[in-house]
Design an enzyme around this catalytic site. Sequence first.
Site, PDB file in Angstrom:
ATOM      1  N   GLU A   1      40.175  32.039  27.740  1.00  0.00           N
ATOM      2  CA  GLU A   1      39.017  32.368  28.565  1.00  0.00           C
ATOM      3  C   GLU A   1      37.882  32.799  27.643  1.00  0.00           C
ATOM      4  O   GLU A   1      37.987  33.804  26.935  1.00  0.00           O
ATOM      5  CB  GLU A   1      39.370  33.492  29.537  1.00  0.00           C
ATOM      6  CG  GLU A   1      38.272  33.817  30.517  1.00  0.00           C
ATOM      7  CD  GLU A   1      38.670  34.904  31.504  1.00  0.00           C
ATOM      8  OE1 GLU A   1      38.115  34.919  32.611  1.00  0.00           O
ATOM      9  OE2 GLU A   1      39.519  35.749  31.153  1.00  0.00           O
ATOM     10  N   VAL A   2      36.783  32.053  27.648  1.00  0.00           N
ATOM     11  CA  VAL A   2      35.684  32.308  26.715  1.00  0.00           C
ATOM     12  C   VAL A   2      34.865  33.525  27.154  1.00  0.00           C
ATOM     13  O   VAL A   2      34.470  34.351  26.343  1.00  0.00           O
ATOM     14  CB  VAL A   2      34.774  31.072  26.588  1.00  0.00           C
ATOM     15  CG1 VAL A   2      33.622  31.342  25.623  1.00  0.00           C
ATOM     16  CG2 VAL A   2      35.586  29.857  26.123  1.00  0.00           C
ATOM     17  N   PHE A   3      34.585  33.639  28.433  1.00  0.00           N
ATOM     18  CA  PHE A   3      33.710  34.675  28.992  1.00  0.00           C
ATOM     19  C   PHE A   3      32.342  34.626  28.318  1.00  0.00           C
ATOM     20  O   PHE A   3      31.746  35.639  27.956  1.00  0.00           O
ATOM     21  CB  PHE A   3      34.344  36.065  28.888  1.00  0.00           C
ATOM     22  CG  PHE A   3      34.416  36.781  30.218  1.00  0.00           C
ATOM     23  CD1 PHE A   3      35.092  36.206  31.280  1.00  0.00           C
ATOM     24  CD2 PHE A   3      33.790  38.001  30.419  1.00  0.00           C
ATOM     25  CE1 PHE A   3      35.162  36.832  32.513  1.00  0.00           C
ATOM     26  CE2 PHE A   3      33.841  38.637  31.650  1.00  0.00           C
ATOM     27  CZ  PHE A   3      34.533  38.062  32.695  1.00  0.00           C
TER      28      PHE A   3
ATOM     29  N   GLY B   1      36.806  55.136  28.827  1.00  0.00           N
ATOM     30  CA  GLY B   1      37.598  54.034  28.308  1.00  0.00           C
ATOM     31  C   GLY B   1      39.061  54.142  28.676  1.00  0.00           C
ATOM     32  O   GLY B   1      39.425  54.377  29.829  1.00  0.00           O
TER      33      GLY B   1
ATOM     34  N   GLY C   1      40.169  42.870  35.681  1.00  0.00           N
ATOM     35  CA  GLY C   1      39.832  42.788  34.265  1.00  0.00           C
ATOM     36  C   GLY C   1      40.670  41.753  33.551  1.00  0.00           C
ATOM     37  O   GLY C   1      41.183  40.809  34.164  1.00  0.00           O
TER      38      GLY C   1
ATOM     39  N   ASN D   1      31.370  42.939  34.580  1.00  0.00           N
ATOM     40  CA  ASN D   1      30.582  41.735  34.844  1.00  0.00           C
ATOM     41  C   ASN D   1      29.873  41.741  36.198  1.00  0.00           C
ATOM     42  O   ASN D   1      28.705  41.376  36.294  1.00  0.00           O
ATOM     43  CB  ASN D   1      31.442  40.478  34.676  1.00  0.00           C
ATOM     44  CG  ASN D   1      32.686  40.500  35.531  1.00  0.00           C
ATOM     45  OD1 ASN D   1      33.182  41.540  35.941  1.00  0.00           O
ATOM     46  ND2 ASN D   1      33.224  39.323  35.805  1.00  0.00           N
TER      47      ASN D   1
ATOM     48  N   GLU E   1      43.746  41.675  39.591  1.00  0.00           N
ATOM     49  CA  GLU E   1      42.917  40.471  39.622  1.00  0.00           C
ATOM     50  C   GLU E   1      42.433  40.269  38.202  1.00  0.00           C
ATOM     51  O   GLU E   1      41.631  41.043  37.687  1.00  0.00           O
ATOM     52  CB  GLU E   1      41.757  40.658  40.595  1.00  0.00           C
ATOM     53  CG  GLU E   1      41.127  39.336  41.027  1.00  0.00           C
ATOM     54  CD  GLU E   1      40.165  38.782  39.998  1.00  0.00           C
ATOM     55  OE1 GLU E   1      40.559  37.837  39.267  1.00  0.00           O
ATOM     56  OE2 GLU E   1      39.051  39.290  39.905  1.00  0.00           O
ATOM     57  N   LEU E   2      42.940  39.207  37.557  1.00  0.00           N
ATOM     58  CA  LEU E   2      42.818  39.079  36.105  1.00  0.00           C
ATOM     59  C   LEU E   2      41.958  37.864  35.722  1.00  0.00           C
ATOM     60  O   LEU E   2      41.100  37.435  36.475  1.00  0.00           O
ATOM     61  CB  LEU E   2      44.220  39.017  35.501  1.00  0.00           C
ATOM     62  CG  LEU E   2      45.146  40.171  35.931  1.00  0.00           C
ATOM     63  CD1 LEU E   2      46.553  39.988  35.378  1.00  0.00           C
ATOM     64  CD2 LEU E   2      44.570  41.516  35.525  1.00  0.00           C
ATOM     65  N   GLY E   3      42.184  37.344  34.538  1.00  0.00           N
ATOM     66  CA  GLY E   3      41.334  36.297  33.992  1.00  0.00           C
ATOM     67  C   GLY E   3      41.598  34.932  34.592  1.00  0.00           C
ATOM     68  O   GLY E   3      42.422  34.755  35.486  1.00  0.00           O
TER      69      GLY E   3
ATOM     70  N   CYS F   1      35.242  35.732  36.090  1.00  0.00           N
ATOM     71  CA  CYS F   1      36.650  35.321  35.995  1.00  0.00           C
ATOM     72  C   CYS F   1      36.880  33.943  36.589  1.00  0.00           C
ATOM     73  O   CYS F   1      37.783  33.223  36.164  1.00  0.00           O
ATOM     74  CB  CYS F   1      37.554  36.357  36.658  1.00  0.00           C
ATOM     75  SG  CYS F   1      37.184  36.636  38.412  1.00  0.00           S
TER      76      CYS F   1
END
Length: 491
Positions: free
Chosen positions: A386-388, A216, A236, A160, A258-260, A292
Amino acid sequence: MLQEKTLHLLNPEQWKGKIFNGQWVAASGGILPVHEPASGDLLAEVGQASAADVTAAVRKAEIAQKQWANTAPRERAAIFRRAAQLLEAHFDEMTRWVVRETGGIIPKGQLEIRETIEIFNLAAGMQHDIQGHVLPSTTGRMSYAKRIPHGIVGVISPFNVPMVLSMRAVGPALAAGNAVLLKPDPQTPICGGLIIATILQEAGLPEGVLHVLPGGAEPGSALCDAPEVRMIAFTGSTAVGRMIAEKAGKQLKKVSLELGGKSPLIILDDADLDIAASNAAWGAFLHQGQICMASGRILVHQRIAAEFTRRLAEKASHLPVGNPLTEQVALGPLISERQRDRAHAIIHDSIKAGAKLEAGGTYERLFYKPTVLSNVKPGMRVYHEEVFGPCASIISFADDDEAISIANDTEYGLSAGIITADVGRAMRLGERIDSGMLHINDQTVNDEVCNPFGGRGCSGNGGNIGGTTQWENFTQLRWVTVQTAAHPYPF
């Protein structure tokens, strides 16, 4: 609009099928195509790293790191300053790559470059920080603690805000004397890694100190498994963060996660409605909601909820969506069909459960209309997940206690915002919100690079990255004692 320059620093041909180990070398994992989300055009074909590539990178990084750690601080600082100058000199070119690869609007791309320049300058400044302290001890004995690098740090970054979210770990990790193995998201390997490699190579970073390994799960898993990689810095999703923590934990690595988020923006009953709607729109719709810290739940006092909803829906309906490289738009495309379909499912499952669609809810290709939902209740997907995507979910509350109860009714705890005319009231409420960051009279999407950044609960593992935490994150303290001569003990 961005201006084309005749002088270009970047040459996509040098990336074709390549990864970076200080030089551009063929990847053993094959070709990774990168497409522009706004147009679908092929942007580049970069190398896809395999586990074998990670193993080779580790061997090279071990050797290079020892020399890098012994490099004079002023020499390291000069490299970071040159990198900042290169980005500044090629500002429009770099911005264009961010816009094309991420689908962000031009101001968002410009922000990424400005913030990355600042991170390079901060890394240069770290070279002059105090890197230890003298401890009390007995007479005739010197006791001190000295910061020493971990050795090799693995960085796994998202799509992002790829350049900033890579560099906020890469910069201080290198500044502290570590070698870095960077695995950018396969959707944004150019801005998340290859541009950084190009800039630092041009600035004079020694060969083997930075490796860029696009791909990946395979290279990411290999980073977690390699015992020589002593720290993983990951940004992520919470689901992937849990997997990384589990794998890295088996090797007793240090892990920074560092997450959602599902960040609440509280609009109190004394707020200016136009300003509040502006803050809510920015917090929910900026970069298509793919942040985020996005204002995932907008809590509005019931006395003003109807009018606030009307103003926010009107604002959403007039925000243009399109290709940010060729049109004057407020929102660009979502990053992929997968992300679009996931966001669309969350929104429409919630409408079926009773949420009211006030604006948006439709898309063309990857362009999703800014969406406003009212009557959002617990149990709906949009309340919890979390929609993002560009979705403003409005939840009404009756009093301050209910606002805090709703704000804390989530597994996440990243950011929070409060809009009010009464700062004292906001500060009292803010003390009761369980979040890693709090913004009074501002929305939830904030970062100034020099600040400690981190979340609580499922938004992270309780640590911070940035600001005064850099030396603590990317080094450990070694205790040293010195005496003029050894003395006997009773044994």
